[in-house]
Design a protein around this motif. Structure first.
Motif, PDB file in Angstrom:
ATOM      1  N   ALA A   1       0.832  -1.210   0.000  1.00 34.83           N
ATOM      2  CA  ALA A   1       0.000   0.000   0.000  1.00 34.83           C
ATOM      3  C   ALA A   1       0.861   1.253   0.000  1.00 34.83           C
ATOM      4  N   LEU A   2       1.856   1.277   0.864  1.00 31.43           N
ATOM      5  CA  LEU A   2       2.715   2.464   0.913  1.00 31.43           C
ATOM      6  C   LEU A   2       3.578   2.561  -0.343  1.00 31.43           C
ATOM      7  N   GLY A   3       3.974   1.412  -0.883  1.00 36.38           N
ATOM      8  CA  GLY A   3       4.720   1.409  -2.143  1.00 36.38           C
ATOM      9  C   GLY A   3       3.903   2.006  -3.279  1.00 36.38           C
ATOM     10  N   VAL A   4       2.601   1.706  -3.288  1.00 36.30           N
ATOM     11  CA  VAL A   4       1.703   2.271  -4.303  1.00 36.30           C
ATOM     12  C   VAL A   4       1.619   3.790  -4.146  1.00 36.30           C
ATOM     13  N   MET A   5       1.557   4.260  -2.905  1.00 35.82           N
ATOM     14  CA  MET A   5       1.489   5.709  -2.684  1.00 35.82           C
ATOM     15  C   MET A   5       2.786   6.398  -3.102  1.00 35.82           C
ATOM     16  N   ILE A   6       3.906   5.696  -2.969  1.00 37.16           N
ATOM     17  CA  ILE A   6       5.185   6.276  -3.406  1.00 37.16           C
ATOM     18  C   ILE A   6       5.182   6.481  -4.916  1.00 37.16           C
ATOM     19  N   ILE A   7       4.728   5.470  -5.661  1.00 37.06           N
ATOM     20  CA  ILE A   7       4.711   5.604  -7.123  1.00 37.06           C
ATOM     21  C   ILE A   7       3.647   6.619  -7.557  1.00 37.06           C
ATOM     22  N   ALA A   8       2.536   6.720  -6.801  1.00 31.08           N
ATOM     23  CA  ALA A   8       1.489   7.696  -7.138  1.00 31.08           C
ATOM     24  C   ALA A   8       1.959   9.117  -6.872  1.00 31.08           C
ATOM     25  N   ALA A   9       2.842   9.276  -5.888  1.00 28.80           N
ATOM     26  CA  ALA A   9       3.352  10.611  -5.561  1.00 28.80           C
ATOM     27  C   ALA A   9       4.428  11.075  -6.533  1.00 28.80           C
ATOM     28  N   ALA A  10       5.072  10.119  -7.207  1.00 30.20           N
ATOM     29  CA  ALA A  10       6.179  10.451  -8.115  1.00 30.20           C
ATOM     30  C   ALA A  10       5.682  11.252  -9.315  1.00 30.20           C
ATOM     31  N   PRO A  11       6.500  12.148  -9.822  1.00 29.54           N
ATOM     32  CA  PRO A  11       6.116  12.914 -11.018  1.00 29.54           C
ATOM     33  C   PRO A  11       6.202  12.040 -12.265  1.00 29.54           C
ATOM     34  N   GLY A  12       5.772  12.571 -13.382  1.00 27.40           N
ATOM     35  CA  GLY A  12       5.891  11.849 -14.642  1.00 27.40           C
ATOM     36  C   GLY A  12       7.351  11.680 -15.030  1.00 27.40           C
ATOM     37  N   GLY A  13       7.619  10.657 -15.813  1.00 28.10           N
ATOM     38  CA  GLY A  13       8.988  10.411 -16.256  1.00 28.10           C
ATOM     39  C   GLY A  13       9.236  10.934 -17.655  1.00 28.10           C
ATOM     40  N   VAL A  14      10.499  10.935 -18.051  1.00 24.82           N
ATOM     41  CA  VAL A  14      10.854  11.433 -19.389  1.00 24.82           C
ATOM     42  C   VAL A  14      10.286  10.537 -20.489  1.00 24.82           C
ATOM     43  N   THR A  15       9.935   9.297 -20.141  1.00 25.05           N
ATOM     44  CA  THR A  15       9.333   8.389 -21.127  1.00 25.05           C
ATOM     45  C   THR A  15       8.043   8.971 -21.675  1.00 25.05           C
ATOM     46  N   SER A  16       7.320   9.706 -20.839  1.00 27.31           N
ATOM     47  CA  SER A  16       6.048  10.291 -21.280  1.00 27.31           C
ATOM     48  C   SER A  16       6.268  11.295 -22.405  1.00 27.31           C
ATOM     49  N   ASN A  17       7.410  11.994 -22.383  1.00 31.04           N
ATOM     50  CA  ASN A  17       7.715  12.962 -23.448  1.00 31.04           C
ATOM     51  C   ASN A  17       7.880  12.251 -24.791  1.00 31.04           C
ATOM     52  N   ILE A  18       8.584  11.118 -24.752  1.00 28.74           N
ATOM     53  CA  ILE A  18       8.839  10.349 -25.979  1.00 28.74           C
ATOM     54  C   ILE A  18       7.541   9.766 -26.530  1.00 28.74           C
ATOM     55  N   LEU A  19       6.748   9.153 -25.642  1.00 33.69           N
ATOM     56  CA  LEU A  19       5.514   8.515 -26.093  1.00 33.69           C
ATOM     57  C   LEU A  19       4.464   9.540 -26.518  1.00 33.69           C
ATOM     58  N   THR A  20       4.491  10.720 -25.917  1.00 34.70           N
ATOM     59  CA  THR A  20       3.589  11.790 -26.352  1.00 34.70           C
ATOM     60  C   THR A  20       3.896  12.179 -27.792  1.00 34.70           C
TER      61      THR A  20
ATOM     62  N   LEU B   1      12.724   7.672  -9.416  1.00 35.77           N
ATOM     63  CA  LEU B   1      12.541   8.577  -8.288  1.00 35.77           C
ATOM     64  C   LEU B   1      11.798   7.862  -7.162  1.00 35.77           C
ATOM     65  N   ALA B   2      10.792   7.056  -7.522  1.00 36.60           N
ATOM     66  CA  ALA B   2      10.040   6.312  -6.511  1.00 36.60           C
ATOM     67  C   ALA B   2      10.945   5.338  -5.766  1.00 36.60           C
ATOM     68  N   VAL B   3      11.826   4.661  -6.494  1.00 34.79           N
ATOM     69  CA  VAL B   3      12.767   3.731  -5.859  1.00 34.79           C
ATOM     70  C   VAL B   3      13.713   4.487  -4.938  1.00 34.79           C
ATOM     71  N   PHE B   4      14.208   5.620  -5.396  1.00 33.55           N
ATOM     72  CA  PHE B   4      15.126   6.418  -4.577  1.00 33.55           C
ATOM     73  C   PHE B   4      14.475   6.813  -3.253  1.00 33.55           C
ATOM     74  N   VAL B   5      13.242   7.316  -3.320  1.00 26.20           N
ATOM     75  CA  VAL B   5      12.536   7.719  -2.102  1.00 26.20           C
ATOM     76  C   VAL B   5      12.314   6.511  -1.200  1.00 26.20           C
ATOM     77  N   GLY B   6      11.925   5.381  -1.797  1.00 30.80           N
ATOM     78  CA  GLY B   6      11.694   4.169  -1.011  1.00 30.80           C
ATOM     79  C   GLY B   6      12.940   3.700  -0.273  1.00 30.80           C
ATOM     80  N   THR B   7      14.084   3.773  -0.938  1.00 32.24           N
ATOM     81  CA  THR B   7      15.333   3.330  -0.297  1.00 32.24           C
ATOM     82  C   THR B   7      15.755   4.274   0.828  1.00 32.24           C
ATOM     83  N   GLN B   8      15.334   5.534   0.741  1.00 34.01           N
ATOM     84  CA  GLN B   8      15.673   6.487   1.800  1.00 34.01           C
ATOM     85  C   GLN B   8      14.788   6.320   3.031  1.00 34.01           C
ATOM     86  N   LEU B   9      13.579   5.815   2.811  1.00 34.67           N
ATOM     87  CA  LEU B   9      12.621   5.696   3.911  1.00 34.67           C
ATOM     88  C   LEU B   9      12.653   4.347   4.613  1.00 34.67           C
TER      89      LEU B   9
END
Length: 289
Positions: free
Chosen positions: A74-93, A249-257
């Motif tokens: 549950a908390l892992g899901v909230m971490i990914i939901a809190a993360a901003p969009g990635g650069v992949t979205s620019n390419i796919l857009t 970014l989500a992984v980075f935050v998770g490893t810090q917490l």
């Protein structure tokens, strides 16, 4: 040091490097115009901002309450939901013939805002979920400062490099992207190996809610943009921005917490799922066009 500790330390070491390189690459693609664009076309930007920073965490939290999953996931899901969009979205857009300029502006500005918004959403979610084992020695300010050094500083450095050494950027951008992707893969291999004995059970649970969240947000973003954004190109962009998050970014935050890598399993699941669903979205868009 146990094998599990080794893989956790590997993720802790590599994730900030991978994130910094990704944000450096983002910075090299930015111009001041990407930020000024917000003032010229505020409506589209704020629709995207609202969907990604307000609607996404709310829907993620509602799904957590509806779907019975362990608190770690549950908390892992909230971490990914809190993360901003990635650069992949620019390419796919771009492939979807969406508004690439809007996509880049959303990714850049929300990434900068994330140094404040991500820690706030995660700590607030932990309180609502009655989770009291988030490391007490880490505060919102502490996480924000760490994110500042691996998110904001690399973006600024990337923009400076682009301004003063544009030829260098053109030559090295692909190399930076390949290195960051390689490091990203190492982190996710560490996650899978470290939790191999639980991976099937965790991935089924994390994958289910990640799939529902991803499809829901792409659909919600698509229709909110349909009613409030300027046109079809902006609609495609906002839908993809809502569905493609910055997993590193989500992984980075998770490893810090946390000291347990299980909190990063939803990120690993979401990273795989979002690529599949976004490609299917592109195919659907192209077919409709």
């Amino acid at each position: 040091m146990t094998i599990k500790q080794f893989f956790m330390e590997t993720a802790k070491l590599i994730s900030p490097i991978a994130l910094a390189l990704i944000m450096l690459g983002l910075g090299t693609s930015l111009k001041i115009d990407n930020f000024l664009r917000v003032f010229r076309y505020p409506k589209d930007f704020f629709v995207g901002l609202f969907c990604q920073m307000i609607i996404l965490p709310i829907i993620a939290f509602l799904l957590i309450k509806i779907i019975n999953i362990p608190t770690e996931i549950a908390l892992g899901v909230m971490i990914i939901a809190a993360a901003p969009g990635g650069v992949t979205s620019n390419i796919l857009t771009k492939f979807a013939n969406g508004d690439v300029a809007l996509s880049i502006s959303l990714t850049a500005i929300i990434s900068l805002i994330s140094i404040f918004s991500v820690p706030f959403i995660i700590f607030f979610s932990a309180d609502l979920l009655n989770i009291d084992y988030v490391q007490k020695n880490i505060s919102i300010l502490s996480i924000s400062l760490k994110m500042f050094f691996v998110v904001t500083i690399p973006v600024i450095v990337g923009m400076i490099i682009r301004h003063y050494a544009n030829n260098f950027v053109l030559d090295k951008t692909k190399t930076i992207q390949r290195i960051s992707v390689g490091l990203f893969i190492i982190v996710f291999i560490s996650i899978y190996i470290e939790e191999w004995d639980k991976i099937v059970n965790f991935l089924i649970k994390a994958g289910t809610i990640s799939l529902v969240l991803n499809i829901t947000m792409m659909t919600v973003g698509f229709y909110i943009a349909k009613f409030f954004a300027s046109g079809v190109a902006q609609q495609k962009c906002i839908s993809l921005e809502c569905g493609l998050q910055n997993g590193t970014l989500a992984v980075f935050v998770g490893t810090q917490l946390f000291d347990e890598i299980v909190y990063m399993v939803p990120t690993a699941a979401y990273a795989l799922i979002m690529m599949i669903t976004s490609i299917l979205f592109l195919l659907l868009i192209r077919k409709l066009n």
